[in-house]
Scaffold this motif. Structure first.
Motif, short mmCIF file in Angstrom:
data_model
loop_
_atom_site.label_atom_id
_atom_site.label_comp_id
_atom_site.label_asym_id
_atom_site.label_seq_id
_atom_site.Cartn_x
_atom_site.Cartn_y
_atom_site.Cartn_z
N ASP A 155 -9.89 -5.73 -3.11
CA ASP A 155 -10.21 -4.56 -3.93
C ASP A 155 -10.86 -4.96 -5.26
O ASP A 155 -11.74 -4.26 -5.76
CB ASP A 155 -8.96 -3.71 -4.19
CG ASP A 155 -7.85 -4.48 -4.88
OD1 ASP A 155 -7.86 -5.72 -4.86
OD2 ASP A 155 -6.95 -3.82 -5.45
N GLU A 156 -10.48 -6.13 -5.79
CA GLU A 156 -11.11 -6.60 -7.01
C GLU A 156 -12.54 -7.03 -6.75
O GLU A 156 -13.44 -6.75 -7.55
CB GLU A 156 -10.31 -7.77 -7.60
CG GLU A 156 -8.95 -7.37 -8.15
CD GLU A 156 -8.24 -8.53 -8.82
OE1 GLU A 156 -8.95 -9.52 -9.21
OE2 GLU A 156 -7.02 -8.49 -8.97
N ARG A 157 -12.77 -7.73 -5.65
CA ARG A 157 -14.13 -8.13 -5.30
C ARG A 157 -15.02 -6.90 -5.12
O ARG A 157 -16.14 -6.85 -5.62
CB ARG A 157 -14.15 -8.96 -4.02
CG ARG A 157 -13.55 -10.34 -4.15
CD ARG A 157 -13.98 -11.23 -2.98
NE ARG A 157 -13.72 -10.62 -1.68
CZ ARG A 157 -12.59 -10.76 -1.00
NH1 ARG A 157 -11.60 -11.49 -1.51
NH2 ARG A 157 -12.44 -10.19 0.17
N GLU A 158 -14.52 -5.90 -4.42
CA GLU A 158 -15.31 -4.70 -4.18
C GLU A 158 -15.63 -3.97 -5.48
O GLU A 158 -16.74 -3.45 -5.65
CB GLU A 158 -14.57 -3.77 -3.21
CG GLU A 158 -14.50 -4.31 -1.79
CD GLU A 158 -13.74 -3.38 -0.86
OE1 GLU A 158 -12.91 -2.58 -1.36
OE2 GLU A 158 -13.97 -3.44 0.36
N ALA A 159 -14.69 -3.97 -6.40
CA ALA A 159 -14.92 -3.30 -7.69
C ALA A 159 -16.00 -4.02 -8.49
O ALA A 159 -16.86 -3.38 -9.10
CB ALA A 159 -13.61 -3.23 -8.48
N VAL A 160 -15.96 -5.35 -8.49
CA VAL A 160 -16.98 -6.11 -9.23
C VAL A 160 -18.35 -5.91 -8.60
O VAL A 160 -19.34 -5.67 -9.29
CB VAL A 160 -16.61 -7.60 -9.28
CG1 VAL A 160 -17.75 -8.41 -9.90
CG2 VAL A 160 -15.33 -7.82 -10.08
N LEU A 161 -18.42 -6.01 -7.29
CA LEU A 161 -19.70 -5.82 -6.61
C LEU A 161 -20.25 -4.42 -6.84
O LEU A 161 -21.45 -4.24 -7.05
CB LEU A 161 -19.54 -6.09 -5.11
CG LEU A 161 -19.27 -7.55 -4.72
CD1 LEU A 161 -18.85 -7.63 -3.26
CD2 LEU A 161 -20.50 -8.42 -4.97
N ALA A 162 -19.38 -3.43 -6.84
CA ALA A 162 -19.81 -2.04 -7.03
C ALA A 162 -20.40 -1.83 -8.42
O ALA A 162 -21.21 -0.92 -8.62
CB ALA A 162 -18.64 -1.09 -6.81
N ALA A 163 -20.01 -2.68 -9.38
CA ALA A 163 -20.55 -2.56 -10.74
C ALA A 163 -21.96 -3.12 -10.84
O ALA A 163 -22.62 -2.94 -11.86
CB ALA A 163 -19.62 -3.29 -11.72
N GLU A 177 -16.92 -8.99 1.16
CA GLU A 177 -17.10 -10.43 1.35
C GLU A 177 -18.55 -10.80 1.06
O GLU A 177 -19.47 -10.22 1.65
CB GLU A 177 -16.76 -10.82 2.80
CG GLU A 177 -15.30 -10.60 3.18
CD GLU A 177 -14.38 -11.65 2.60
OE1 GLU A 177 -14.90 -12.66 2.08
OE2 GLU A 177 -13.16 -11.47 2.67
N CYS A 178 -18.75 -11.76 0.17
CA CYS A 178 -20.09 -12.26 -0.09
C CYS A 178 -20.56 -13.09 1.11
O CYS A 178 -19.76 -13.56 1.91
CB CYS A 178 -20.12 -13.08 -1.37
SG CYS A 178 -19.83 -12.11 -2.86
N TYR A 179 -21.87 -13.25 1.22
CA TYR A 179 -22.45 -13.91 2.39
C TYR A 179 -21.91 -15.32 2.56
O TYR A 179 -21.62 -15.75 3.67
CB TYR A 179 -23.97 -13.92 2.27
CG TYR A 179 -24.66 -14.64 3.40
CD1 TYR A 179 -24.64 -14.11 4.69
CD2 TYR A 179 -25.33 -15.84 3.18
CE1 TYR A 179 -25.27 -14.77 5.74
CE2 TYR A 179 -25.97 -16.50 4.22
CZ TYR A 179 -25.94 -15.97 5.50
OH TYR A 179 -26.56 -16.61 6.52
#
Length: 270
Positions: A155-163, A177-179
């Protein structure tokens, strides 16, 4: 205050060609081909229009190797070449850039703060076949820096990416998940900044260094001095990340502002 210079853009390892630099000072910025077709990026080799003609990036090559390291036999050509997505990084329209390279890139970029500068250089070649060189092609002022790591909760990764929705690394991420399973630095920018219209600044020289047998690309001594380069080394063969100890204001004064540059800006000001 800090400036980081990052090597970007298509080259012989991923596109099989360098972007052209024209006699009137105009040049092309061509992002590298994406490593995977699984991305939300809509720009492709066949849609990326060159700035000096009505051709597209696909006209610069007849085949690509999306993963030149570890999968060199995999190539894309023909109709598939036209529709292959680009890894639009940096995205000068949205002023965003992401990076996972560990050879000084992640550590130097993640240390940037709002108001610092991230500059971009690429290999360019004149159409008449003159020696290619590394050129500074643009920059932007840092607004925000975030880091995504594999260890972070989803959920933290998704929040950062969404920003960072326009970032190329966000566009190819799947389910948070990053590539690649590496830390990724995401840098968003603000004005002043952008891609130069013309007259990029040559950063490299090409010569045989004492004690060597073959010529290589090296950072020009006057560039290292005027940009106060403190990390990254002098060899430019593998596009190192350079850390420069000068203010954003001093950097802009030396290289000029995008949209306001003239032929005199093709060299660094004092």
């Amino acid at each position: 205050m800090t400036v980081v210079l990052a090597g970007v853009g298509a080259d012989s390892t991923n596109l099989g060609a360098l972007a052209p630099l024209y006699d009137d000072g105009r040049f092309e910025y061509v992002p590298i081909p994406e490593k995977t077709p699984e991305t939300d990026e809509t720009e492709t080799l066949g849609s990326w229009t060159l700035r000096a003609s009505d051709r597209t990036a696909a006209a610069l090559t007849d085949r690509i190797a999306p993963q030149p390291i570890g999968d060199a036999d995999r190539t894309v050509s023909g109709e598939d070449l036209e529709s292959w997505p680009l890894h639009r990084d940096p995205n000068f329209a949205a002023l965003t850039y992401g990076e996972h390279r560990t050879s000084g890139y992640v550590s130097r970029l993640r240390a940037l703060e709002p108001g610092d500068i991230v500059g971009f250089y690429a290999g360019l070649r004149r159409p008449d076949g003159d020696r290619a060189h590394r050129y500074l092609i643009g920059y932007f002022t840092v607004d925000r820096v975030d880091v995504v790591t594999p260890e972070m909760p989803r959920d933290e990764r998704e929040a950062v990416l969404a920003a960072h929705p326009e970032n190329a690394h966000t566009k190819r991420a799947r389910d948070g998940e990053c590539y690649l399973e590496k830390p990724v630095v995401l840098v968003d920018g603000r004005e002043l900044g952008g891609l130069f219209d013309r007259h990029p600044i040559r950063l490299s020289d090409y010569y045989v260094k004492a004690g060597n047998e073959r010529a290589q690309y090296y950072l020009r001594e006057d560039v290292a001095t005027r940009l106060a380069v403190r990390a990254g080394g002098e060899n430019m063969m593998y596009k190192p990340a350079y850390r420069c100890e000068l203010s954003a204001e001093a950097f802009r004064r030396r290289v000029g502002r995008p949209g306001e540059r003239t032929a005199e800006h093709a060299v660094l000001e004092g």
